[in-house]
Design a protein around this motif. Sequence first.
Motif, PDB file in Angstrom:
ATOM      1  N   UNK A 156     -23.208  -4.615 -26.219  1.00  0.00           N
ATOM      2  CA  UNK A 156     -23.030  -4.690 -24.769  1.00  0.00           C
ATOM      3  C   UNK A 156     -23.874  -3.668 -24.024  1.00  0.00           C
ATOM      4  N   UNK A 157     -24.703  -2.925 -24.759  1.00  0.00           N
ATOM      5  CA  UNK A 157     -25.505  -1.887 -24.142  1.00  0.00           C
ATOM      6  C   UNK A 157     -26.685  -2.446 -23.356  1.00  0.00           C
ATOM      7  N   UNK A 158     -27.235  -1.601 -22.493  1.00  0.00           N
ATOM      8  CA  UNK A 158     -28.377  -1.972 -21.654  1.00  0.00           C
ATOM      9  C   UNK A 158     -29.503  -0.982 -21.883  1.00  0.00           C
ATOM     10  N   UNK A 159     -30.689  -1.513 -22.140  1.00  0.00           N
ATOM     11  CA  UNK A 159     -31.865  -0.654 -22.308  1.00  0.00           C
ATOM     12  C   UNK A 159     -32.588  -0.520 -20.975  1.00  0.00           C
ATOM     13  N   UNK A 160     -32.903   0.715 -20.624  1.00  0.00           N
ATOM     14  CA  UNK A 160     -33.632   0.977 -19.388  1.00  0.00           C
ATOM     15  C   UNK A 160     -35.117   0.742 -19.639  1.00  0.00           C
ATOM     16  N   UNK A 161     -35.714  -0.131 -18.854  1.00  0.00           N
ATOM     17  CA  UNK A 161     -37.119  -0.485 -19.022  1.00  0.00           C
ATOM     18  C   UNK A 161     -38.009   0.656 -18.538  1.00  0.00           C
ATOM     19  N   UNK A 162     -38.870   1.134 -19.426  1.00  0.00           N
ATOM     20  CA  UNK A 162     -39.767   2.215 -19.052  1.00  0.00           C
ATOM     21  C   UNK A 162     -41.209   1.788 -18.915  1.00  0.00           C
ATOM     22  N   UNK A 203     -41.983   6.284 -15.474  1.00  0.00           N
ATOM     23  CA  UNK A 203     -40.751   7.069 -15.545  1.00  0.00           C
ATOM     24  C   UNK A 203     -39.983   7.072 -14.226  1.00  0.00           C
ATOM     25  N   UNK A 204     -40.698   7.042 -13.110  1.00  0.00           N
ATOM     26  CA  UNK A 204     -40.018   7.070 -11.810  1.00  0.00           C
ATOM     27  C   UNK A 204     -39.136   5.842 -11.640  1.00  0.00           C
ATOM     28  N   UNK A 205     -39.676   4.658 -11.955  1.00  0.00           N
ATOM     29  CA  UNK A 205     -38.880   3.440 -11.825  1.00  0.00           C
ATOM     30  C   UNK A 205     -37.766   3.406 -12.859  1.00  0.00           C
ATOM     31  N   UNK A 206     -38.030   3.958 -14.051  1.00  0.00           N
ATOM     32  CA  UNK A 206     -36.980   4.011 -15.073  1.00  0.00           C
ATOM     33  C   UNK A 206     -35.836   4.903 -14.613  1.00  0.00           C
ATOM     34  N   UNK A 207     -36.167   6.001 -13.941  1.00  0.00           N
ATOM     35  CA  UNK A 207     -35.122   6.892 -13.414  1.00  0.00           C
ATOM     36  C   UNK A 207     -34.320   6.189 -12.323  1.00  0.00           C
ATOM     37  N   UNK A 208     -34.996   5.409 -11.487  1.00  0.00           N
ATOM     38  CA  UNK A 208     -34.288   4.660 -10.441  1.00  0.00           C
ATOM     39  C   UNK A 208     -33.368   3.612 -11.061  1.00  0.00           C
ATOM     40  N   UNK A 209     -33.841   2.939 -12.104  1.00  0.00           N
ATOM     41  CA  UNK A 209     -33.017   1.942 -12.786  1.00  0.00           C
ATOM     42  C   UNK A 209     -31.793   2.590 -13.418  1.00  0.00           C
ATOM     43  N   UNK A 210     -31.983   3.790 -13.962  1.00  0.00           N
ATOM     44  CA  UNK A 210     -30.853   4.522 -14.544  1.00  0.00           C
ATOM     45  C   UNK A 210     -29.825   4.867 -13.471  1.00  0.00           C
ATOM     46  N   UNK A 211     -30.305   5.323 -12.321  1.00  0.00           N
ATOM     47  CA  UNK A 211     -29.398   5.659 -11.218  1.00  0.00           C
ATOM     48  C   UNK A 211     -28.604   4.435 -10.786  1.00  0.00           C
ATOM     49  N   UNK A 226     -27.699   1.925 -12.699  1.00  0.00           N
ATOM     50  CA  UNK A 226     -26.666   1.672 -13.707  1.00  0.00           C
ATOM     51  C   UNK A 226     -25.504   2.644 -13.558  1.00  0.00           C
ATOM     52  N   UNK A 227     -25.788   3.870 -13.165  1.00  0.00           N
ATOM     53  CA  UNK A 227     -24.733   4.860 -12.961  1.00  0.00           C
ATOM     54  C   UNK A 227     -23.858   4.492 -11.766  1.00  0.00           C
ATOM     55  N   UNK A 228     -24.391   3.695 -10.861  1.00  0.00           N
ATOM     56  CA  UNK A 228     -23.627   3.315  -9.681  1.00  0.00           C
ATOM     57  C   UNK A 228     -22.729   2.121  -9.874  1.00  0.00           C
ATOM     58  N   UNK A 229     -22.775   1.488 -11.041  1.00  0.00           N
ATOM     59  CA  UNK A 229     -21.956   0.301 -11.292  1.00  0.00           C
ATOM     60  C   UNK A 229     -20.501   0.685 -11.560  1.00  0.00           C
ATOM     61  N   UNK A 230     -19.600  -0.218 -11.226  1.00  0.00           N
ATOM     62  CA  UNK A 230     -18.176   0.022 -11.457  1.00  0.00           C
ATOM     63  C   UNK A 230     -17.841  -0.008 -12.944  1.00  0.00           C
ATOM     64  N   UNK A 231     -18.481  -0.914 -13.675  1.00  0.00           N
ATOM     65  CA  UNK A 231     -18.234  -1.044 -15.116  1.00  0.00           C
ATOM     66  C   UNK A 231     -19.348  -0.350 -15.876  1.00  0.00           C
ATOM     67  N   UNK A 249     -23.231   7.000 -24.143  1.00  0.00           N
ATOM     68  CA  UNK A 249     -22.052   6.160 -24.347  1.00  0.00           C
ATOM     69  C   UNK A 249     -20.934   6.646 -23.426  1.00  0.00           C
ATOM     70  N   UNK A 250     -20.333   5.753 -22.640  1.00  0.00           N
ATOM     71  CA  UNK A 250     -19.230   6.163 -21.766  1.00  0.00           C
ATOM     72  C   UNK A 250     -18.133   6.858 -22.564  1.00  0.00           C
ATOM     73  N   UNK A 251     -17.659   7.979 -22.055  1.00  0.00           N
ATOM     74  CA  UNK A 251     -16.653   8.767 -22.753  1.00  0.00           C
ATOM     75  C   UNK A 251     -15.726   9.388 -21.710  1.00  0.00           C
TER      76      UNK A 251
END
Length: 320
Positions: free
Chosen positions: A75-81, A85-93, A95-100, A122-124
Motif C-alpha cells: 500500500x506504499x507510495x513511491x515519490x517520483x524524483x 528534487x524540488x518537485x519531489x519535495x512538493x510531492x512529499x509535502x 502526501x503529508x497533507x493527506x488524511x490517510x 512508515x506511519x507510527x
Amino acid sequence: MTDLATPDASDAPAVPVEPRRHGLSKSRIAIFEQCAKRLWLSVHRRELALESDGTRRAFQIGHEVGAAACALYPDGIEIDGSRGLAEAAEATASEFGRDVRVPLFEATFMHQGVAVRVDLMIPDGDGWQVTEVKSTTSVKPYQRADLATQLWVLNGCGVKVTRASVRVLDRFFVLQSEGDYRGLFIDEPAGEGLTPLVAARGDVVASALATLVGYEPTIQPGEHCSEPFACSFVEYCNRDLPPPPAWPVALLPGIAGKTLARAVAKDGIDNLLLVDAERLTQPLLARVHAATVSGVPYHDAESIRHEMSTPVGFQASGAE
C-alpha cells in the motif's frame, strides 16, 4: 579541517561559486566524510571519474535490495524524483497533507542546502518510523552517519520521527517462494549513539559547503581512497606517483596482513620484497612472503588430501 591549496589558474575556478549552486545530499555528505577532495572533484571535475564494474554492480544490488524492501508494503507510495528534487519535495509535502497516511518510499526533504530521499517512512502513531535500507548483513559506521544526516534534515523540516533504524539483510534468510521477501530484513535501532552524530551534522554540512566553494583540496592518497568506498578518482589522484610495486605489502591477506602493511608503511616500505622476513611472525604471512621472495610456489599436499577426503555439507543461506 582540510587544507586548501591554490592550483594553477588553468585548473582552478576563476571566481568562487555561491554555496547555493552546489546543494548537498546524503551521498555527497558521505563522500565528504570519506575525503573532501573526492567531494570537490565529484562536483567540479566529474569528467575525471572512472567507475569500476564493481562499483556499478554495488549500486545495482542496492537498488534491487531497496525494491525488495518496498515490496513488503504493497500500500506504499513511491515519490517520483524524475522531475527533480524540488518537485519531489512538493510531492512529499502533498502526501503529508493527506488524511490517510501510508508508507512512503523515497520521501524527499530539503533543509539548509541539503536534500535527502528517505528509503522508507512508515506511519507510527502520530509520527513516522524512518528506515535506511542497506544491502549489508550488519550496520557499518557510515550507514549510521547516513541515517544521522536524514534525521538532521527531518528535524529541520519539523517531521516527528518516533523511531529510526538501519534495515540490513538477515544472513540466515532462505527464499521459500519467488518474490516473498518476508524475513529478509532485520532492523537495527539507531540507539542513543546517533544523537551526537545528528547534533554534529550542521558543522559537517558547513564544512562540506565551504569545500565546494574553495579550490581543490590538497589531500594525499591513502587508505581513505578505498574505505568505506572505492573512489572513482584514484587514477587522477595517483597520476604523479611512481607505479606501485609488483608485490605490494597491502595485498597481504587478513587483519594481520593489513596491520603489517600499516606498520611497514611508517618506514616507507610498500614492496613485499623489501620486508624483513623476521617481521612476518604470522605463519600464513611468512609463507606468502617466502613464496613471493623465492618465486617457488607453496604446496601443502597433505592438507589438500585431507580437505578432499573430508565430506562437505551445504546449507542454503541468504546472500551477504
